[in-house]
Design a protein around this motif. Structure first.
Motif, short mmCIF file in Angstrom:
data_model
loop_
_atom_site.label_atom_id
_atom_site.label_comp_id
_atom_site.label_asym_id
_atom_site.label_seq_id
_atom_site.Cartn_x
_atom_site.Cartn_y
_atom_site.Cartn_z
N LEU A 121 0.71 -0.92 -0.11
CA LEU A 121 0.02 -0.02 0.32
C LEU A 121 0.88 1.17 0.06
O LEU A 121 -0.13 2.15 -0.26
CB LEU A 121 -1.12 -0.26 1.02
N PHE A 122 2.00 1.23 0.58
CA PHE A 122 2.70 2.04 0.59
C PHE A 122 3.73 2.77 -0.46
O PHE A 122 4.03 1.58 -1.29
CB PHE A 122 3.26 2.12 1.98
N PRO A 123 3.74 4.08 -1.29
CA PRO A 123 4.49 4.36 -2.43
C PRO A 123 6.07 3.51 -2.22
O PRO A 123 6.28 5.10 -2.34
CB PRO A 123 3.93 5.33 -3.64
N VAL A 124 6.54 2.99 -2.08
CA VAL A 124 7.91 2.96 -1.77
C VAL A 124 8.50 3.44 -3.00
O VAL A 124 9.52 3.94 -2.92
CB VAL A 124 8.33 1.77 -1.73
N ALA A 125 8.17 2.61 -4.35
CA ALA A 125 8.93 3.38 -5.52
C ALA A 125 8.92 4.71 -5.96
O ALA A 125 10.27 5.81 -6.02
CB ALA A 125 8.43 2.87 -6.84
N LEU A 126 8.07 5.63 -5.25
CA LEU A 126 7.76 6.58 -5.81
C LEU A 126 8.40 7.64 -4.27
O LEU A 126 9.33 8.75 -4.50
CB LEU A 126 6.20 7.67 -5.30
N MET A 127 8.84 6.70 -3.55
CA MET A 127 9.73 7.63 -1.93
C MET A 127 10.74 7.58 -2.77
O MET A 127 11.09 9.17 -1.95
CB MET A 127 9.77 6.66 -1.11
N HIS A 128 10.93 6.83 -3.34
CA HIS A 128 12.60 6.42 -3.60
C HIS A 128 12.81 7.67 -5.06
O HIS A 128 14.32 7.98 -4.93
CB HIS A 128 13.16 4.87 -4.24
N ARG A 129 12.15 7.73 -5.34
CA ARG A 129 12.04 8.83 -6.99
C ARG A 129 11.65 9.72 -7.07
O ARG A 129 11.89 10.92 -7.63
CB ARG A 129 11.28 7.70 -7.93
N HIS A 130 10.67 10.41 -6.24
CA HIS A 130 10.18 11.84 -6.06
C HIS A 130 10.92 12.59 -4.70
O HIS A 130 10.91 11.60 -3.97
CB HIS A 130 8.85 11.68 -5.68
#
Length: 223
Positions: free
Chosen positions: A69-78
Motif C-alpha cells: 500500500l505504501f508507494p515505496v518506488a515513489l518514495m525513492h524517486r520523488h
C-alpha cells in the motif's frame, strides 16, 4: 537519541530499538544500500522473532502492508518529503544528513520521531531508502495482540501525518477491502453454506498481492 548522537564521533549514526536483534552483517548491508543508491538514510523492514502468535502473525503483515500500500518506488524517486517513511527499530543515517535535518532535537515532542526524521532528511534534498532487512534484522516487540495493535496504530497514524480524514479512509475503505473476503469465506465455510465464486477470486488476488510484494521486496512469505 539526541544526547547519544552528540557523543558519537563517526560519520554515520545507527539508531536501533532495544528489542531488535541484528546479524553481524546488518551494518554492512545498510551501508551497502547507502553507497549503492547514493542515499543518506536507510531504514529496514525486519523479520519477526516469533515466540508468540502475535509476533509471528502481525509483524509480517506490517511488512506486507507497507510493500502493498505504501508507494515505496515513489518514495525513492520523488522529491516530496511527504513521501518518506522510516521504521524506528533500525535507522542508519549519515552524520551530515542528521545534522542538516536538525536531528531529534528539532522536534523533541514528536511521538513518531522516526518518520519525522526521515522526512526532514528528505526535505534537505537528500535520498532516503526503505529496504528489506528480514535476513539481517529481527524484532520481538510486543508479546500481546493488543499491545502490538496499539503500537502499530500509533505508528500508522503518524505515518499518515496524523491526518484524521486519511486515517478514516484507510480504516473504512482499505481494511474492509482486504479483510472482507476472508470474513465472507469463513462465514460460508463455518455456516455450512456455499462460498460465492467471486469470494475465492478476491482471496486469490489478496494472496497474489502478498506473493508479489514478497518477491519484489525479497521478503520471505512467512517472516
Amino acid at each position: 537519541c539526541h544526547l547519544l548522537a552528540l557523543q558519537a564521533r563517526g560519520e554515520g549514526l545507527c539508531f536501533v530499538d532495544a528489542d531488535t536483534v541484528l546479524a553481524p552483517t546488518t551494518s554492512g548491508a545498510a551501508l551497502g544500500v547507502l553507497r549503492d543508491d547514493d542515499a543518506q538514510l536507510v531504514t529496514l523492514l525486519r523479520a519477526a522473532d516469533d515466540t508468540t502468535a502475535a509476533q509471528a502473525g502481525l509483524l509480517p503483515m506490517v511488512n506486507h502492508v507497507l510493500r502493498a500500500l505504501f508507494p515505496v518506488a515513489l518514495m525513492h524517486r520523488h522529491d516530496s518529503s511527504k513521501l518518506a517513511l522510516a521504521l524506528g527499530p533500525f535507522i542508519m543515517v549519515t552524520r551530515s544528513a542528521y545534522d542538516a535535518a536538525g536531528g531529534h532535537a528539532a522536534a523533541p515532542d514528536e511521538v513518531v520521531d522516526d518518520v519525522r526524521l526521515c522526512r526532514a532528511v528528505k526535505a534537505t534534498g537528500r535520498r532516503v531508502r526503505l529496504a528489506t532487512g528480514t535476513a539481517v534484522a529481527r524484532t520481538r516487540g510486543y508479546a500481546a495482540v493488543g499491545e502490538r495493535w496499539r503500537g502499530c496504530a500509533k505508528n500508522a497514524f503518524g505515518a499518515l501525518d496524523a491526518n484524521l480524514a486519511l486515517a478514516a479512509a484507510t480504516v473504512l475503505l482499505v481494511m474492509p477491502m482486504l479483510c472482507a473476503p476472508f470474513v465472507r469465506a469463513a462465514v460460508g465455510v463455518l455456516g455450512g453454506g456455499t462460498v460465492p465464486a467471486e469470494v475465492w477470486v478476491q482471496l486469490a488476488l489478496v494472496v497474489l498481492v502478498r506473493v508479489v510484494t514478497s518477491v519484489a521486496g525479497r521478503d520471505p512469505l512467512r517472516t
